[in-house]
Design a protein around this motif. Structure first.
Motif, PDB file in Angstrom:
ATOM      1  N   SER A 278       8.267   7.859   1.161  1.00 51.67           N
ATOM      2  CA  SER A 278       6.822   7.866   0.938  1.00 51.67           C
ATOM      3  C   SER A 278       6.381   9.271   0.582  1.00 51.67           C
ATOM      4  CB  SER A 278       6.080   7.406   2.206  1.00 51.67           C
ATOM      5  OG  SER A 278       6.289   6.041   2.470  1.00 51.67           O
ATOM      6  N   PRO A 279       5.208   9.423  -0.031  1.00 47.43           N
ATOM      7  CA  PRO A 279       4.692  10.766  -0.275  1.00 47.43           C
ATOM      8  C   PRO A 279       4.322  11.433   1.052  1.00 47.43           C
ATOM      9  CG  PRO A 279       3.569   9.134  -1.657  1.00 47.43           C
ATOM     10  CD  PRO A 279       4.345   8.383  -0.629  1.00 47.43           C
ATOM     11  N   VAL A 280       4.833  12.615   1.291  1.00 42.42           N
ATOM     12  CA  VAL A 280       4.463  13.416   2.447  1.00 42.42           C
ATOM     13  C   VAL A 280       3.727  14.651   1.931  1.00 42.42           C
ATOM     14  CG1 VAL A 280       5.299  14.831   4.364  1.00 42.42           C
ATOM     15  CG2 VAL A 280       6.331  12.592   3.919  1.00 42.42           C
TER      16      VAL A 280
ATOM     17  N   THR B  68       0.840  -1.195   0.000  1.00 41.13           N
ATOM     18  CA  THR B  68       0.000   0.000   0.000  1.00 41.13           C
ATOM     19  C   THR B  68       0.874   1.243   0.000  1.00 41.13           C
ATOM     20  OG1 THR B  68      -1.756  -1.131   1.218  1.00 41.13           O
ATOM     21  CG2 THR B  68      -1.760   1.277   1.275  1.00 41.13           C
ATOM     22  N   ARG B  69       0.580   2.156  -0.897  1.00 40.15           N
ATOM     23  CA  ARG B  69       1.341   3.415  -0.971  1.00 40.15           C
ATOM     24  C   ARG B  69       0.660   4.439  -0.075  1.00 40.15           C
ATOM     25  NH1 ARG B  69       5.196   6.154  -4.014  1.00 40.15           N
ATOM     26  NH2 ARG B  69       4.670   8.254  -4.747  1.00 40.15           N
ATOM     27  N   LEU B  70       1.296   4.716   1.063  1.00 34.51           N
ATOM     28  CA  LEU B  70       0.730   5.626   2.048  1.00 34.51           C
ATOM     29  C   LEU B  70       1.168   7.059   1.768  1.00 34.51           C
ATOM     30  CD1 LEU B  70       1.132   3.843   5.516  1.00 34.51           C
ATOM     31  CD2 LEU B  70      -0.909   4.022   4.097  1.00 34.51           C
ATOM     32  N   GLY B  71       0.224   7.967   1.822  1.00 31.82           N
ATOM     33  CA  GLY B  71       0.526   9.379   1.854  1.00 31.82           C
ATOM     34  C   GLY B  71       0.455   9.835   3.304  1.00 31.82           C
TER      35      GLY B  71
ATOM     36  N   LEU C 130      -8.498   6.240   4.516  1.00 31.74           N
ATOM     37  CA  LEU C 130      -7.578   6.488   5.625  1.00 31.74           C
ATOM     38  C   LEU C 130      -7.146   5.174   6.262  1.00 31.74           C
ATOM     39  CD1 LEU C 130      -9.678   9.348   7.286  1.00 31.74           C
ATOM     40  CD2 LEU C 130      -7.699   9.647   5.774  1.00 31.74           C
ATOM     41  N   THR C 131      -6.011   5.215   6.943  1.00 34.05           N
ATOM     42  CA  THR C 131      -5.536   4.025   7.636  1.00 34.05           C
ATOM     43  C   THR C 131      -6.332   3.747   8.897  1.00 34.05           C
ATOM     44  OG1 THR C 131      -3.887   5.373   8.794  1.00 34.05           O
ATOM     45  CG2 THR C 131      -3.181   4.231   6.788  1.00 34.05           C
ATOM     46  N   HIS C 132      -6.989   4.764   9.448  1.00 36.56           N
ATOM     47  CA  HIS C 132      -7.810   4.581  10.635  1.00 36.56           C
ATOM     48  C   HIS C 132      -8.839   5.704  10.711  1.00 36.56           C
ATOM     49  CE1 HIS C 132      -4.144   6.806  11.617  1.00 36.56           C
ATOM     50  NE2 HIS C 132      -4.839   7.480  12.514  1.00 36.56           N
TER      51      HIS C 132
ATOM     52  N   ASP D  16      -2.595   5.427  -2.200  1.00 37.52           N
ATOM     53  CA  ASP D  16      -3.713   4.528  -1.912  1.00 37.52           C
ATOM     54  C   ASP D  16      -4.493   4.943  -0.672  1.00 37.52           C
ATOM     55  OD1 ASP D  16      -3.033   2.784  -4.070  1.00 37.52           O
ATOM     56  OD2 ASP D  16      -1.420   1.966  -2.834  1.00 37.52           O
ATOM     57  N   LYS D  17      -3.748   5.325   0.389  1.00 40.29           N
ATOM     58  CA  LYS D  17      -4.382   5.707   1.656  1.00 40.29           C
ATOM     59  C   LYS D  17      -3.601   6.838   2.291  1.00 40.29           C
ATOM     60  CE  LYS D  17      -6.575   1.345   3.088  1.00 40.29           C
ATOM     61  NZ  LYS D  17      -6.658   0.330   4.180  1.00 40.29           N
ATOM     62  N   ILE D  18      -4.279   7.512   3.210  1.00 43.49           N
ATOM     63  CA  ILE D  18      -3.652   8.589   3.978  1.00 43.49           C
ATOM     64  C   ILE D  18      -3.496   8.135   5.424  1.00 43.49           C
ATOM     65  CG2 ILE D  18      -3.986  10.911   4.935  1.00 43.49           C
ATOM     66  CD1 ILE D  18      -3.305  11.044   2.049  1.00 43.49           C
ATOM     67  N   THR D  19      -2.308   8.334   5.974  1.00 41.19           N
ATOM     68  CA  THR D  19      -2.124   8.237   7.424  1.00 41.19           C
ATOM     69  C   THR D  19      -1.790   9.631   7.919  1.00 41.19           C
ATOM     70  OG1 THR D  19      -1.012   7.032   9.206  1.00 41.19           O
ATOM     71  CG2 THR D  19       0.358   7.705   7.351  1.00 41.19           C
ATOM     72  N   TYR D  20      -2.167   9.948   9.134  1.00 39.75           N
ATOM     73  CA  TYR D  20      -2.103  11.340   9.576  1.00 39.75           C
ATOM     74  C   TYR D  20      -1.721  11.437  11.042  1.00 39.75           C
ATOM     75  CZ  TYR D  20      -6.678   9.941  11.275  1.00 39.75           C
ATOM     76  OH  TYR D  20      -7.695   9.268  11.914  1.00 39.75           O
TER      77      TYR D  20
END
Length: 589
Positions: free
Chosen positions: A175-177, A105-108, A244-246, A228-232
């Protein structure tokens, strides 16, 4: 200078301490990083992440970085040779190992701060659903919480949209930030990019993040960058529409003070003063006073002169909170429900302080009325205006900050344990980690760390976590399990990246140079980055000092920054910190 004044506004209520975070310190020792950790015992034990120079390279998935992403080249400071910094591991690697089934998974990653008192800019409006009571919300007069207050908005945007995201981007890995611009003027857009890319240019090329700049949370280019998803880090209202991841709501509750009190973890005994319902009428329909007030301010507010149903609701709910404070004997600790940057905590040790707190909370422009005015049908079920009144832990003998990463199976990856330092007002000013003590500290806290990791994992969270723990010489009662007795009391739970998270990942960088201690802390300085680097040229070239985040306000001729310093021992470290601070001021987050 406006910049310095705004950055150093405290969160205290008339001399009461409202906690602020300014620095963190780590001392390195003999640990090694095993990047393929295995359980030390059965489930419930710790996974251990030791610290070496070993580095597992993970290639970015999905599309390759596009040319419009931030270009991160080696910094060009004439005559200065900055060493390349290699982290022992990165957030990208930790996320991949935490969930093998989602390793592709490609996380932003979004690391910005948020504000509920004022819009940061036209593309980043204030949070109205997921409320945060940072220092400006609690302490800045309501009439100043307006779009017209350019100085306040700029100072917050510099910290929340550049300084803090840079600090976490430093350890993000490939990773993309996602970074948000201060504003959309061409000069500012270019300056935002320059500051971030210069900071990250000292990293090993294989560990540099891919910077994605965009105007605001509602305009993240997911498809363009194969995200694919955003983590924050912090919940922003504008993230609701993305994968989102959560859950945003779950994350907000996990980080709330009431959430900690109800967690089952060993916390000090406390009372949660909840607020029932929400204002029954909108400002437009409530009364003439509300309509007039709405026309003159950006922040939704129910004025003391309100003669409608909303005014009566505020009066009833305020009385409930003020009565609980009034009846609580000193000493005690009062906390807002949800804060960021350490604001919203009042340590009350005397009757005079208690009287001042009651005066502030009952004032027409105080934090309580401002907060109650923000409760809506959309957020009231999260109880955002609740306050928590807890016992003060008696005679602590140790103040620790534990940092770890939670895997999807609930196992924690231990990163570091810091011993925290406070000033004369009990405000947090830094942390010290001695790596020769880490083995013993790990053994001492592994059960508590496992309990915490299991708790957050049950709510679907995978990622970094920090907990603040006070140790007492004898066992005392906590809120857990009808009076659990323990020496370890969890006083704060931060389900997100912490300000000191970079330090454990820099162990190899420092110990290779014979530097057993390191510290990161925020400063404000006159001038720009180059002047600062030249002033400390020797330390920079030796690798014992570098910039973790930096933003220069060229209009003011001053900068805010996070810097990292290293030294051979604790005495040398403290001396170096003092020398750096002599020519600067602390940033209050």
């Amino acid at each position: 200078m406006t910049l310095l004044c705004l950055l150093n506004r405290g969160g205290a209520a008339r001399g009461l301490r409202s906690t602020s975070y300014a620095s963190s310190t780590i001392c390195c020792g003999r640990h090694n990083i095993n990047l393929n950790p295995t359980p030390t015992a059965a489930r419930g034990s710790q996974l251990r992440l030791n610290f070496t120079n070993t580095y597992l390279r993970y290639c970015a998935t999905a599309s390759q970085p596009l040319h419009t992403m931030g270009s991160v080249d080696k910094p060009s400071l004439t005559g200065i040779d900055l060493p390349i910094i290699k982290l022992d591991t990165t957030l990208t690697e930790l996320f991949r190992r935490a969930s093998p089934q989602n390793a592709s998974t490609r996380l932003g990653m979004v690391f910005c701060g948020v504000n509920s008192g004022v819009d940061l800019n036209p593309d980043f409006p204030r949070n109205t659903k997921y409320l945060y009571q940072d220092s400006p919300f609690n302490t800045v007069p309501r009439k100043e919480l307006t779009r017209k207050n350019h100085d306040l908005r700029k100072s917050l945007a510099m910290k929340y949209l550049s300084l803090i995201p840079q600090r976490d981007a430093f350890i993000a890995g490939p990773s993309p930030v996602i970074m948000f611009n201060m504003n959309q003027s061409p000069a500012t857009v270019a300056h935002d990019r320059e500051e971030a890319t210069t900071t990250l240019s000292v990293l090993d090329p294989s560990q540099r993040p891919n910077l994605v700049f965009c105007p605001g949370p509602s305009k993240i280019p997911m498809k363009e960058y194969g995200i694919d998803k955003i983590t924050y880090k912090i919940v922003a209202d504008g993230l609701e529409s993305y994968p989102l991841t959560h859950s945003l709501e779950t994350h907000w509750i996990l980080n709330s003070k009431a959430g900690l009190a109800r967690s089952g973890l060993p916390t000090p005994r406390c009372d949660i003063i909840s607020v029932k319902g929400y204002p029954p009428a909108s400002p437009r329909s409530c009364c003439d006073a509300c309509r007039a007030d709405k026309r003159s301010n950006d922040l939704t507010f129910i004025p003391e002169s309100c003669s409608g149903p909303s005014g009566q609701w505020v009066k009833t709910e305020s009385a409930k909170v003020l009565s609980a404070i009034s009846s609580r004997p000193v000493p005690f600790v009062l906390k807002n429900q949800q804060v960021f940057g350490g604001a919203g905590t009042w340590v009350v040790t005397t009757q005079e302080q208690k009287d001042d707190l009651l005066s502030d909370f009952s004032s027409p422009d105080g934090p309580l009325r401002k907060l109650l005015s923000q409760v809506t049908p959309e957020n009231h079920h999260m109880d955002p205006a609740a306050v928590v009144i807890s016992d003060m832990v008696s005679n602590p003998i140790g103040d620790y900050g534990l940092t770890f990463f939670v895997n999807e199976d609930g196992e924690p990856v231990f990163l570091a344990t810091s011993e925290q330092m406070t000033d004369g007002n009990n405000a947090w000013v830094g942390s010290t980690i001695v790596y020769s003590r880490q083995e013993a500290l790990y053994e001492r806290f592994q059960v508590l760390m496992s309990r915490t990791a299991e708790f957050v994992a049950k709510h679907g969270y995978v990622g970094p976590v920090g907990i603040d723990v006070l140790e007492t010489g004898t066992e005392g009662e906590t809120e857990t399990h009808c009076g659990e007795r323990t020496k370890f009391h969890v006083v704060d739970l931060n389900v997100r990246t912490s300000g000191s998270l970079a330090l454990p990942l820099l162990k190899g960088h420092f110990t290779q140079r014979g530097l057993d201690c390191a510290s990161s802390f925020g400063i404000t300085v006159k001038g720009g980055r180059e002047e600062f680097v030249r002033k400390w040229r020797r330390e920079f070239e030796e690798g014992r000092m570098f910039v973790l985040s930096w933003y220069e306000d060229r209009e003011e001729g001053a900068s805010i920054a996070d810097v990292v310093v290293g030294a051979e021992n604790e005495e040398g470290l403290q001396g170096m910190i003092e020398r750096v601070r002599e020519g600067s001021e602390e940033v209050i987050f």
